[in-house]
Scaffold this active site. Structure first.
Site, PDB file in Angstrom:
ATOM      1  N   ASP A  15      -6.667   8.054   7.653  1.00 54.68           N
ATOM      2  CA  ASP A  15      -6.092   6.871   8.434  1.00 54.68           C
ATOM      3  C   ASP A  15      -6.717   6.300   9.526  1.00 54.68           C
ATOM      4  O   ASP A  15      -6.714   5.262   9.668  1.00 54.68           O
ATOM      5  CB  ASP A  15      -4.492   7.464   8.820  1.00 54.68           C
ATOM      6  CG  ASP A  15      -3.715   6.365   8.772  1.00 54.68           C
ATOM      7  OD1 ASP A  15      -4.026   5.182   8.717  1.00 54.68           O
ATOM      8  OD2 ASP A  15      -2.519   6.494   8.796  1.00 54.68           O
ATOM      9  N   HIS A 209       3.007   5.935  13.770  1.00 55.68           N
ATOM     10  CA  HIS A 209       2.096   5.077  14.420  1.00 55.68           C
ATOM     11  C   HIS A 209       2.315   4.693  15.893  1.00 55.68           C
ATOM     12  O   HIS A 209       3.578   4.582  15.945  1.00 55.68           O
ATOM     13  CB  HIS A 209       1.655   3.721  13.565  1.00 55.68           C
ATOM     14  CG  HIS A 209       0.998   4.083  12.175  1.00 55.68           C
ATOM     15  ND1 HIS A 209      -0.411   3.638  12.375  1.00 55.68           N
ATOM     16  CD2 HIS A 209       0.973   4.785  11.294  1.00 55.68           C
ATOM     17  CE1 HIS A 209      -1.131   4.266  11.167  1.00 55.68           C
ATOM     18  NE2 HIS A 209      -0.188   4.709  10.503  1.00 55.68           N
ATOM     19  N   CYS A 240      -3.418   0.496   8.866  1.00 58.83           N
ATOM     20  CA  CYS A 240      -3.603   0.268   7.259  1.00 58.83           C
ATOM     21  C   CYS A 240      -3.907  -1.283   7.291  1.00 58.83           C
ATOM     22  O   CYS A 240      -3.161  -1.994   7.817  1.00 58.83           O
ATOM     23  CB  CYS A 240      -2.302   0.474   6.345  1.00 58.83           C
ATOM     24  SG  CYS A 240      -2.447   0.073   4.784  1.00 58.83           S
TER      25      CYS A 240
HETATM   26  P1  HMG Z   1      -5.675  -2.614  -8.826  1.00 63.91           P
HETATM   27  O1  HMG Z   1      -6.894  -3.728  -8.611  1.00 63.91           O
HETATM   28  O2  HMG Z   1      -4.600  -3.010  -8.979  1.00 63.91           O
HETATM   29  O3  HMG Z   1      -6.345  -1.698  -9.958  1.00 63.91           O
HETATM   30  O4  HMG Z   1      -5.905  -1.764  -7.578  1.00 63.91           O
HETATM   31  P2  HMG Z   1      -6.939  -1.572 -11.153  1.00 63.91           P
HETATM   32  O5  HMG Z   1      -6.512  -0.519 -11.974  1.00 63.91           O
HETATM   33  O6  HMG Z   1      -6.938  -2.845 -11.985  1.00 63.91           O
HETATM   34  O7  HMG Z   1      -8.830  -1.297 -10.915  1.00 63.91           O
HETATM   35  C1  HMG Z   1      -9.492  -2.547 -10.243  1.00 63.91           C
HETATM   36  C2  HMG Z   1     -10.945  -2.090 -10.096  1.00 63.91           C
HETATM   37  O8  HMG Z   1     -10.722  -0.902  -9.119  1.00 63.91           O
HETATM   38  C3  HMG Z   1     -11.606  -1.417 -11.088  1.00 63.91           C
HETATM   39  O9  HMG Z   1     -12.866  -1.681 -11.220  1.00 63.91           O
HETATM   40  C4  HMG Z   1     -11.265  -0.112 -11.199  1.00 63.91           C
HETATM   41  O10 HMG Z   1     -12.333   0.748 -12.027  1.00 63.91           O
HETATM   42  C5  HMG Z   1     -11.450   0.330  -9.512  1.00 63.91           C
HETATM   43  P3  HMG Z   1     -13.601  -2.865 -11.863  1.00 63.91           P
HETATM   44  O11 HMG Z   1     -13.457  -2.635 -13.316  1.00 63.91           O
HETATM   45  O12 HMG Z   1     -12.931  -4.315 -11.484  1.00 63.91           O
HETATM   46  O13 HMG Z   1     -14.878  -2.886 -11.233  1.00 63.91           O
HETATM   47  N1  HMG Z   1     -10.295   1.305  -9.304  1.00 63.91           N
HETATM   48  C6  HMG Z   1     -11.045   2.496  -8.612  1.00 63.91           C
HETATM   49  N2  HMG Z   1     -12.214   2.888  -7.975  1.00 63.91           N
HETATM   50  C7  HMG Z   1     -12.445   3.899  -7.388  1.00 63.91           C
HETATM   51  N3  HMG Z   1     -11.292   4.695  -7.068  1.00 63.91           N
HETATM   52  C8  HMG Z   1      -9.904   4.600  -7.797  1.00 63.91           C
HETATM   53  C9  HMG Z   1      -9.831   3.387  -8.406  1.00 63.91           C
HETATM   54  N4  HMG Z   1      -8.903   2.986  -9.056  1.00 63.91           N
HETATM   55  C10 HMG Z   1      -9.062   1.495  -9.611  1.00 63.91           C
HETATM   56  N5  HMG Z   1      -9.198   5.272  -7.528  1.00 63.91           N
HETATM   57  C11 HMG Z   1      -5.371   0.422  -6.530  1.00 63.91           C
HETATM   58  C12 HMG Z   1      -5.075  -0.586  -7.211  1.00 63.91           C
HETATM   59  C13 HMG Z   1      -4.456   1.373  -6.204  1.00 63.91           C
HETATM   60  C14 HMG Z   1      -6.757   1.022  -6.999  1.00 63.91           C
HETATM   61  C15 HMG Z   1      -6.026  -0.265  -5.027  1.00 63.91           C
HETATM   62  O14 HMG Z   1      -4.749  -0.985  -4.789  1.00 63.91           O
HETATM   63  C16 HMG Z   1      -6.255   0.939  -3.990  1.00 63.91           C
HETATM   64  O15 HMG Z   1      -7.217   1.400  -4.172  1.00 63.91           O
HETATM   65  N6  HMG Z   1      -5.335   0.779  -3.047  1.00 63.91           N
HETATM   66  C17 HMG Z   1      -5.539   1.671  -1.732  1.00 63.91           C
HETATM   67  C18 HMG Z   1      -4.970   1.291  -0.677  1.00 63.91           C
HETATM   68  C19 HMG Z   1      -5.104   1.972   0.461  1.00 63.91           C
HETATM   69  O16 HMG Z   1      -5.918   3.007   0.355  1.00 63.91           O
HETATM   70  N7  HMG Z   1      -4.424   2.056   1.620  1.00 63.91           N
HETATM   71  C20 HMG Z   1      -4.456   2.714   2.657  1.00 63.91           C
HETATM   72  C21 HMG Z   1      -3.649   3.997   2.630  1.00 63.91           C
HETATM   73  S1  HMG Z   1      -1.944   3.947   2.654  1.00 63.91           S
HETATM   74  C22 HMG Z   1      -1.740   4.124   4.390  1.00 63.91           C
HETATM   75  O17 HMG Z   1      -2.546   3.929   5.078  1.00 63.91           O
HETATM   76  C23 HMG Z   1      -0.484   4.658   4.817  1.00 63.91           C
HETATM   77  C24 HMG Z   1      -0.020   5.862   5.230  1.00 63.91           C
HETATM   78  O18 HMG Z   1      -1.170   6.329   6.288  1.00 63.91           O
HETATM   79  C25 HMG Z   1       1.145   6.342   5.764  1.00 63.91           C
HETATM   80  C26 HMG Z   1       1.814   5.367   6.618  1.00 63.91           C
HETATM   81  O19 HMG Z   1       1.392   4.901   7.634  1.00 63.91           O
HETATM   82  O20 HMG Z   1       2.944   5.093   6.431  1.00 63.91           O
HETATM   83  C27 HMG Z   1      -0.383   7.007   4.117  1.00 63.91           C
HETATM   84 MG    MG Z   2      -0.817   5.731   8.471  1.00 66.97          MG
END
Ligand code: HMG
Ligand code: MG
Length: 301
Positions: A15, A209, A240
């Site tokens: 994070d 946070h 984020c």
């Molecule tokens: P999408 O675009 O809807 O996914 O993203 P998709 O399935 O259509 O895939 C699009 C492309 O991404 C494809 O590649 C997939 O292969 C690739 P392309 O064919 O276009 O070249 N792909 C991946 N590549 C690597 N690893 C993967 C993966 N999945 C798909 N796992 C998706 C949907 C969920 C993948 C995207 O939106 C994403 O990765 N989001 C992550 C966001 C994130 O990490 N946010 C921060 C964390 S949450 C947070 O910080 C809050 C927290 O701290 C708690 C709090 O504070 O409350 C936890």
């Molecule tokens: Mg967080």
């Protein structure tokens, strides 16, 4: 664990670094994780197996996990949003994962491009696979205290998502104040609703946070309510990219100082932790903004 023991769950490498503009070399991340373990942290969220387009800062997850020194008794959970993430995590040899959704629809859509219901469906096979392999699992409910798009979030929504995540069989639920808007009354309201719904307080972690400086007050309140696991980021980095306005996580050094003053056990050495915090500052090329990072611990003259 007895009632005086608190688990500090470090989220700095994940994070903390996911929202940094400066690209951080994998070696610097590995050194950070090593220093955190030296300081006594036993749960260090290492990285995320998410789309590298969504979070370019963690695009080195495969390399990082391949080079990470595994130490006895130290858990390195990683974020996994879908099957693709699960495959990458498995190839990297992980044994602890966290899935993540939220209590508000617009944030969930912006963050993982799914509805809340779709996210639960996506996590079901992921958690099943993890459980079949004996991995430790966690689920995050973000925006439990407020959403950057929707505004206020009803505690009933938090309870609903929490129940669905727990039904998947996760070991622990982390309740997130993603944009740092909660105060102690909100903590009483949300934790109270969760426990009133039958969720044991020992299943909960709080993820604050410190955007508006209320994180430690919220920790103190959660401690009174019986919560014994807190997420924090050494050096106070974090946020984020899909939650506009989310500033740093609660700093681990500020949390550890408070826990020490309260006579609670956590196994972390503050001086060693400040070495890890100084490494973050040096890597990012800016001074620490955290209270204890600046003042140090208190030594009676
Ligand atoms: P999408 O675009 O809807 O996914 O993203 P998709 O399935 O259509 O895939 C699009 C492309 O991404 C494809 O590649 C997939 O292969 C690739 P392309 O064919 O276009 O070249 N792909 C991946 N590549 C690597 N690893 C993967 C993966 N999945 C798909 N796992 C998706 C949907 C969920 C993948 C995207 O939106 C994403 O990765 N989001 C992550 C966001 C994130 O990490 N946010 C921060 C964390 S949450 C947070 O910080 C809050 C927290 O701290 C708690 C709090 O504070 O409350 C936890
Ligand atoms: Mg967080």
């Amino acid at each position: 664990m007895n009632d005086r023991d608190v688990r500090v769950y470090e989220v700095g490498p994940r994070d903390g670094l996911q929202n940094e503009a400066t690209p951080i070399p994998t070696q610097a991340k590995l050194r950070f994780i090593g220093l955190l373990a030296d300081a006594g942290l036993r749960e260090i969220e290492a990285t995320s197996f998410v789309s590298p387009r969504a979070i370019p800062q963690l695009a080195d997850a495969d390399d990082l996990m391949a080079s990470l020194e595994r130490r006895e008794g130290v858990r390195h959970p990683v974020l996994v949003p879908n099957r693709r993430g699960l495959e990458r995590a498995e190839a990297a040899g992980v044994d602890a994962i966290a899935v993540f959704t939220a209590a508000s629809e617009p944030f969930t859509r912006a963050n993982i491009n799914m509805s809340i219901a779709e996210s639960i469906d996506a996590f079901r096979p992921v958690i099943q696979h993890a459980r079949d392999h004996g991995w430790w699992t966690r689920g995050y409910v973000s925006t439990a205290f407020g959403c950057p798009y929707q505004g206020e979030v009803d505690e009933a929504a938090v309870v609903g998502v929490a129940g669905e995540l727990l039904e998947l069989g996760i070991d622990e639920l982390s309740v997130g104040d993603t944009i740092g808007v909660a105060g102690p009354s909100d903590v009483r309201r949300v934790v109270g609703a969760l426990t009133a719904s039958g969720i044991g307080v020992e299943r909960l972690a709080m993820h604050f946070h410190d955007t508006r400086g209320t994180a430690l007050a919220n920790v103190a309140t959660a401690l009174e309510l019986g919560v014994r696991c807190f997420d924090a980021s050494t050096g106070g980095t974090g946020g984020c990219p899909y939650a506009p306005g989310a500033a740093g996580n609660l700093a681990t050094e500020d949390l550890v100082y408070l826990l020490d003053r309260e006579g609670l056990s956590h196994g972390i050495d503050l001086d060693a932790l400040l070495v890890a915090a100084a490494h973050v500052a040096e890597t990012l090329g800016r001074p620490l903004g955290t209270k204890v990072g600046q003042a140090g611990g208190w030594r009676v003259p």
